[in-house]
Write an enzyme that holds these catalytic residues in place. Structure first.
Site, short mmCIF file in Angstrom:
data_model
loop_
_atom_site.label_atom_id
_atom_site.label_comp_id
_atom_site.label_asym_id
_atom_site.label_seq_id
_atom_site.Cartn_x
_atom_site.Cartn_y
_atom_site.Cartn_z
N ARG A 233 36.95 47.60 36.02
CA ARG A 233 38.31 47.88 35.55
C ARG A 233 38.28 49.13 34.68
O ARG A 233 37.28 49.36 33.96
CB ARG A 233 38.83 46.71 34.70
CG ARG A 233 39.18 45.47 35.47
CD ARG A 233 40.46 45.65 36.27
NE ARG A 233 40.88 44.43 36.91
CZ ARG A 233 40.61 44.10 38.17
NH1 ARG A 233 39.91 44.91 38.94
NH2 ARG A 233 41.07 42.97 38.68
N GLU A 262 46.23 53.17 35.54
CA GLU A 262 46.50 53.44 36.96
C GLU A 262 48.00 53.43 37.23
O GLU A 262 48.71 52.60 36.67
CB GLU A 262 45.79 52.38 37.81
CG GLU A 262 44.29 52.47 37.65
CD GLU A 262 43.55 51.29 38.29
OE1 GLU A 262 44.17 50.47 38.99
OE2 GLU A 262 42.34 51.20 38.07
N HIS A 280 41.60 52.78 43.34
CA HIS A 280 41.39 51.32 43.21
C HIS A 280 41.46 50.62 44.58
O HIS A 280 42.36 49.83 44.85
CB HIS A 280 42.42 50.71 42.23
CG HIS A 280 41.99 49.38 41.70
ND1 HIS A 280 42.37 48.90 40.46
CD2 HIS A 280 41.22 48.40 42.23
CE1 HIS A 280 41.86 47.70 40.26
NE2 HIS A 280 41.15 47.38 41.33
#
Ligand SMILES: O=CC(=O)O
Length: 314
Positions: A233, A262, A280
């Site tokens: 993460r 993000e 991602h």
């Protein structure tokens, strides 16, 4: 089950998941509802399930607003967007999508290592821009045999280790406690691990304990030839520290699938050839996303039919 309200808190990007949920439940797509407070006021009684993912789950405030919430079924393995303590307190069940995505995420971690060391992205650009006609691309760095340090040796960490072993990479790791059933070298501190490997991989869950586990000290220990791979993460990494280390050449390179905020990525990284930036996509294959969606739906069905959950967390 059609009358059961399911609130999808993540953007409805996966058409198969949306289709499967709409076939069975009354699906509310929270992301596209402009007046969320008004919507919740009018519909809170019918909502008995939440479906989230790595970008949006169920925080304390949302849980508080849903008096009849029974289950949170996450379209992700990571649970950091769900207030687990609140769920536990309210007796709300929680499920995720482990195992089915392990191979994809581990494959991608190896892909990032190869892409950073062998400069796959800039050399592809070199060909496309016609520069090859003016001379060969510069030499890159060998991957086979590099020492790989892994933070977090769960399902994904172990799958990365197994793949890296096939490239003759010596493996070491850091977890909260040493594992008795693995042969890899254990380091009780992340700084020590970073000082003793050439490629450092973040593969642990995001918790308060692991937030900013990659800080200035760790980055400096990894050093100007070291490479950081993050498939965990964004908040695992102190991002401004990472950016300045890369810009100043204090870190050799980075392969990043995840970021602090993000989809916003620090623009200072855009011009660096030793950095690979991905949106991602660790589990982002058609095959795996279908299996994940089937698990999300299967868990909801099991819950509402009073059957055992397929992949329970709580
Ligand atoms: O990031 C993706 C996941 O947690 O599944």
């Amino acid at each position: 089950m059609e009358s059961i309200g399911v609130l999808m808190t993540c953007p409805p990007f996966d058409p198969y998941l949306v289709e499967q949920l709409e076939k069975r439940f009354t699906l509310f797509k929270f992301h596209s509802i402009p007046d969320k407070a008004h919507f919740l006021n009018s519909n809170k009684a019918s909502i008995r399930a939440v479906v989230g993912n790595a970008s949006a789950g169920a925080d304390a405030q949302l849980i508080h607003q849903l008096p009849n919430l029974e289950i949170v079924s996450s379209f992700s393995v990571g649970l950091d967007k769900i207030d687990l303590a609140k769920c536990r307190e309210r007796g709300i069940r929680v499920t995720n999508t482990p195992d089915v995505l392990t191979d994809d995420v581990a494959d991608l971690a190896i892909g990032l290592m190869l892409a950073v060391l062998r400069r796959l992205c800039p050399s592809d650009r070199y060909v496309r821009s016609g520069q090859w006609k003016r001379g060969d691309y510069k030499l890159t760095t060998k991957f086979t045999g590099k020492s790989v340090g892994i933070i977090g040796l769960g399902r994904i960490g172990l799958a990365i280790a197994k793949r890296a072993e096939a490239f003759s990479c010596p493996i070491s790791y850091h977890t909260r406690a040493e594992k008795s059933d693995v042969k890899y070298k254990y380091y009780p501190s992340v700084v020590e691990l970073a000082a003793n490997c050439q490629i450092l991989v973040v593969a642990c869950a995001l918790t308060e304990e692991t937030r900013h586990i990659i800080n200035r000290e760790v980055i400096n220990a990894l050093g100007p030839k070291g490479v950081l791979i993050n498939i965990g993460r964004g908040p695992h990494v102190d991002e401004p520290e990472l950016v300045s280390a890369l810009v100043e050449g204090r870190l050799g390179g980075a392969g990043l699938d995840v970021f602090q905020d993000e989809p916003n990525v620090p623009e200072e990284l855009f011009g660096l050839e030793n950095v690979v930036l991905l949106p991602h996509v660790g589990s982002g294959t058609m095959e795996t996303r279908k299996e994940m969606a089937d698990l999300v739906v299967g868990n909801l069905e099991a819950h509402f039919l009073n059957k055992p959950l397929l992949t329970p967390v709580l």
